[in-house]
Design a protein around this motif. Structure first.
Motif, PDB file in Angstrom:
ATOM      1  N   SER A  52       2.789   4.139 -78.570  1.00  0.00           N
ATOM      2  CA  SER A  52       3.114   5.353 -77.820  1.00  0.00           C
ATOM      3  C   SER A  52       2.020   5.688 -76.816  1.00  0.00           C
ATOM      4  O   SER A  52       2.303   6.018 -75.654  1.00  0.00           O
ATOM      5  N   GLU A  54      -0.347   3.656 -75.506  1.00  0.00           N
ATOM      6  CA  GLU A  54      -0.433   2.662 -74.436  1.00  0.00           C
ATOM      7  C   GLU A  54       0.645   2.881 -73.383  1.00  0.00           C
ATOM      8  O   GLU A  54       0.392   2.726 -72.176  1.00  0.00           O
ATOM      9  N   SER A  55       1.839   3.219 -73.836  1.00  0.00           N
ATOM     10  CA  SER A  55       2.935   3.470 -72.899  1.00  0.00           C
ATOM     11  C   SER A  55       2.607   4.635 -71.973  1.00  0.00           C
ATOM     12  O   SER A  55       2.837   4.560 -70.753  1.00  0.00           O
ATOM     13  N   ARG A  56       2.049   5.703 -72.527  1.00  0.00           N
ATOM     14  CA  ARG A  56       1.695   6.860 -71.703  1.00  0.00           C
ATOM     15  C   ARG A  56       0.480   6.587 -70.827  1.00  0.00           C
ATOM     16  O   ARG A  56       0.434   7.010 -69.671  1.00  0.00           O
ATOM     17  N   SER A  59       1.284   4.260 -67.871  1.00  0.00           N
ATOM     18  CA  SER A  59       2.404   4.707 -67.026  1.00  0.00           C
ATOM     19  C   SER A  59       1.916   5.389 -65.760  1.00  0.00           C
ATOM     20  O   SER A  59       2.722   5.748 -64.898  1.00  0.00           O
TER      21      SER A  59
END
Length: 224
Positions: A52, A54-56, A59
């Motif tokens: 979660s 890493e995705s944020r 992005s």
């Protein structure tokens, strides 16, 4: 299975010392399974949190926004904990007129401390699993040897020695060895599995720390 071969019957007929050994192994096994379950939940949570975050992070979200969002979370672990330690130090020192290299060193030091704490958290309970895995077979063997000694001592007190006379005592003693293996095998397998996970997660956290250091390095030197 007949009563004479049931586990409970063998345990109840064992000597007090062998029963104590069995109790110790049973407690070790119970605590081991608790530690195993706790580690499984921890690593599952760490994996979800890392994915979660890493995705944020990648992005393109503003770092100040990302840091502020994490301020409301309780029990931040893993990669986000490393990020928060580095960025907190960065924002604190950014208000002061410090040398860029000194700021960079301070940020990296904060992330190293956070990384060390995360490794300690991941390794929680693993020494106990290692101890159970390495010592339980020997503890069980001690109970078996003691039980067999008692069987042969009793055998010397009868006039006619037969297999039927000594077999029950040996069977009771061998239960201790079996319990030692039952406690040791899951502990050893789990310890190896979790140690591998610790190395994997620590490597990912360390890589992120280096990547984040590069980002902070650019921001720090862009102020000059």
């Amino acid at each position: 299975m007949g009563q004479e071969l049931s586990i409970w019957h063998l345990v109840s007929q064992a000597s007090l010392f062998v029963q104590l050994i069995m109790l110790i192994l049973l407690l070790a096994s119970v605590v081991s399974w608790y530690q195993i379950a706790q580690r499984v939940m921890y690593f599952n949570q760490a994996q979800a949190e890392m994915a979660s975050f890493e995705s944020r992070f990648w992005s393109g979200t503003d770092l100040n926004t990302l840091y502020t969002e994490g301020a409301d979370k309780r029990g931040v672990i893993g990669m986000e904990s490393v990020f928060r330690a580095g960025f907190k130090e960065f924002t604190r020192l950014a208000k002061k007129k410090l040398d860029s290299d000194a700021m960079m060193e301070a940020c990296q030091r904060s992330m190293r401390v956070a990384l060390s704490r995360e490794e300690e958290a991941m390794e929680h309970g693993l020494p106990f699993l290692a101890t159970v895995g390495s010592t339980s077979p020997y503890v069980g063997l001690l109970g078996t040897v003691w039980g067999i000694m008692g069987s042969f001592h009793g055998l010397g007190q009868v006039q006619q020695a037969t297999l039927a006379t000594v077999a029950p005592g040996i069977s009771e003693a061998l239960v201790a060895t079996a319990m030692g293996l039952i406690a040791a095998i899951p502990a050893v397998v789990s310890y190896n599995r979790f140690s591998s996970k610790v190395d994997s997660f620590a490597g990912k956290y360390d890589t992120f720390s280096e990547e984040f250091s590069s980002i902070l390095h650019r921001q720090i030197h862009s102020r000059d």
